[in-house]
Design an enzyme around this catalytic site. Structure first.
Site, PDB file in Angstrom:
ATOM      1  CG  HIS A 169      38.786  40.154  36.038  1.00 26.33           C
ATOM      2  ND1 HIS A 169      39.032  38.805  36.232  1.00 26.33           N
ATOM      3  CD2 HIS A 169      40.005  40.772  36.175  1.00 26.33           C
ATOM      4  CE1 HIS A 169      40.326  38.630  36.477  1.00 26.33           C
ATOM      5  NE2 HIS A 169      40.924  39.799  36.440  1.00 26.33           N
ATOM      6  CB  CYS A 220      42.068  44.491  39.082  1.00 27.71           C
ATOM      7  SG  CYS A 220      42.264  45.208  37.439  1.00 27.71           S
ATOM      8  CD  GLN A 249      41.328  41.692  40.596  1.00 30.50           C
ATOM      9  OE1 GLN A 249      42.212  41.140  39.951  1.00 30.50           O
ATOM     10  NE2 GLN A 249      41.525  42.138  41.830  1.00 30.50           N
ATOM     11  NE  ARG A 306      42.192  37.363  40.850  1.00 31.84           N
ATOM     12  CZ  ARG A 306      42.611  37.499  39.590  1.00 31.84           C
ATOM     13  NH1 ARG A 306      43.262  38.579  39.238  1.00 31.84           N
ATOM     14  NH2 ARG A 306      42.348  36.586  38.682  1.00 31.84           N
ATOM     15  CG  ASP A 346      41.009  47.964  35.138  1.00 36.57           C
ATOM     16  OD1 ASP A 346      42.229  47.741  35.250  1.00 36.57           O
ATOM     17  OD2 ASP A 346      40.252  47.258  34.433  1.00 36.57           O
ATOM     18  NE  ARG A 358      43.139  36.904  32.220  1.00 40.07           N
ATOM     19  CZ  ARG A 358      43.777  37.768  33.002  1.00 40.07           C
ATOM     20  NH1 ARG A 358      44.894  38.330  32.604  1.00 40.07           N
ATOM     21  NH2 ARG A 358      43.297  38.073  34.190  1.00 40.07           N
TER      22      ARG A 358
END
Ligand code: CP
Ligand code: NVA
Length: 301
Positions: free
Chosen positions: A129, A260, A132, A288, A220, A102
Site C-alpha cells: 500500500h 491507515c 498510504q 493521503r 492495521d 486497487r
C-alpha cells in the site's frame, strides 16, 4: 519515475522529493492557491476492492489539480467479467492519462504497467500500500520534524501495510521493528530487502520488544479485505498484538500512533489509545490527499 507500483522500486531521493512536493501542495490548499498542474488530464481509478479514503482522495486530488477522475468499478466494467488485463491496459492507454488501481494481486498492477503506455499507480494490493505509506511518512515528518534516525514500530499482521512500512521506513533512514505472529510475517521479498539494513531492522513475535523506545507505533486491521473467511482464526492469532496502554508504555513518552484506517477498536487498537492519538491519525488520513497529489503531479505532469 514512470509508475508508482511499490516502494521497493523507489529510491530514497524519489521518496523525499515526493514528500517535499506533498508539503508544498498541502500549503497551496491551505492558502487557497490554485494549482492546476494537471489541467485537462484524466485519471482512471479501477477498484476491485472497497475504499473510502483512496477513492475520495484521488478524485478530489485530480479535481484540485485541474483534472478529472473516473471511477471504474470492476463489478460494472468488463474487468469483472474477465477481460484480460493486457487488453484493458491498452484500451485505457488510448483514452486516459493515468491509471490508479486497487486490486488483489500485485502481478495485475505490474501487468497493467507493462502492457499500457500510461503511468500506473498502486492504490493497494495484497502485497503493498505505497500511497498510504507516503502519507504516513509525510505525517511523521510533520509531527517529528524529521524521519532519519526515528524508530518506527509496527504491531500486528505482516500484511500490505507492514510490507510498505518496512520498505519506505528503511529507505528514508528510519529504524523499523515489526512484531507479528510467526505465521503472519511480512512477505519474503520484503524481509530479504530488509536484511540489507542489518540492525536497523528487527523482526520479532513479541510486541513489547518491538515497541521499546519507538517514536512511531503503527498498526492495521487483523483481517484485510479478501480475508473475511479467516476472521475468527485471525482474531485468535492476533489476540496479544493490540496497541493498548501497556504497549504504549514501552514506546517513547512522546510516541505517535498511526493507523491507515479503517480501524477496529478493541481489536488491533484500544479506543483509549486511538482517541489519544486521533489528531495524528486523521492528519495521516488527510495527507493521503496531499501525498497522492504529489505522485500524480510527478507522473502525469
Ligand atoms: N487507508 C485506506 O486505504 O483507506 P480506504 O480503504 O478507505 O481507501
Ligand atoms: N490491510 C488493509 C488496509 C486497508 C486500507 C486491507 O488490505 O484491507
Amino acid at each position: 519515475m514512470k509508475h508508482f507500483l511499490k516502494l521497493l522500486d523507489c529510491t530514497k531521493e524519489e521518496i523525499i522529493e515526493l514528500l517535499d512536493l506533498a508539503d508544498q501542495l498541502k500549503q497551496y490548499v491551505k492558502e487557497g492557491k490554485e494549482h492546476h498542474f494537471l489541467k485537462g488530464k484524466t485519471l482512471g481509478m479501477i477498484f476491485e476492492k472497497s475504499s473510502t479514503r483512496t477513492r475520495v482522495s484521488f478524485e478530489t486530488g485530480m479535481y484540485q489539480l485541474g483534472g478529472h477522475a473516473l471511477f471504474i468499478s470492476s463489478k460494472d466494467s468488463q474487468i469483472g467479467r474477465g477481460e484480460p488485463t493486457q487488453d484493458t491496459a491498452r484500451v485505457l492507454s488510448r483514452m486516459l492519462d493515468g491509471i490508479m488501481i486497487r486490486t488483489f494481486e500485485q502481478k495485475e498492477v505490474e501487468m497493467l504497467a507493462e502492457y499500457g503506455t500510461i503511468p500506473v499507480i498502486n492504490g493497494l494490493t495484497d502485497f503493498c500500500h505505497p500511497c498510504q505509506v507516503m502519507a504516513d511518512l509525510q505525517t511523521i515528518r510533520e509531527h517529528k520534524g524529521k524521519l532519519e534516525g526515528l524508530k518506527l514500530c509496527y504491531i500486528g499482521d505482516g500484511n500490505n501495510m507492514a510490507n510498505s512500512l518496512i520498505a519506505g521506513g528503511l529507505k528514508v533512514g528510519m529504524e523499523v521493528s515489526i512484531a507479528t505472529p510467526e505465521n503472519y510475517r511480512p512477505a519474503a521479498e520484503v524481509l530479504e530487502f530488509a536484511k540489507g539494513y542489518g540492525a536497523k531492522f528487527f523482526l520479532t513475535d513479541r510486541p513489547m520488544e518491538a515497541a521499546k523506545g519507538a517514536d512511531v507505533v503503527v498498526t492495521d486491521a487483523w483481517t484485510s479485505m479478501g480475508q473475511e473467511e479467516e476472521k475468527k482464526q485471525r482474531e485468535t492469532a492476533f489476540a496479544g498484538y493490540q496497541v493498548n496502554r501497556e504497549l504504549m508504555a514501552a514506546a517513547k513518552p512522546d510516541a505517535m500512533v498511526l493507523h491507515c484506517l479503517p480501524a477496529y477498536r478493541e481489536q488491533e487498537i484500544t479506543n483509549e489509545v486511538f482517541e489519544q492519538h486521533a489528531n495524528e491519525i486523521f492528519d495521516e488520513a488527510e495527507n493521503r490527499l496531499h501525498a497522492q497529489k504529489a505522485v500524480l503531479v510527478k507522473l502525469l505532469g
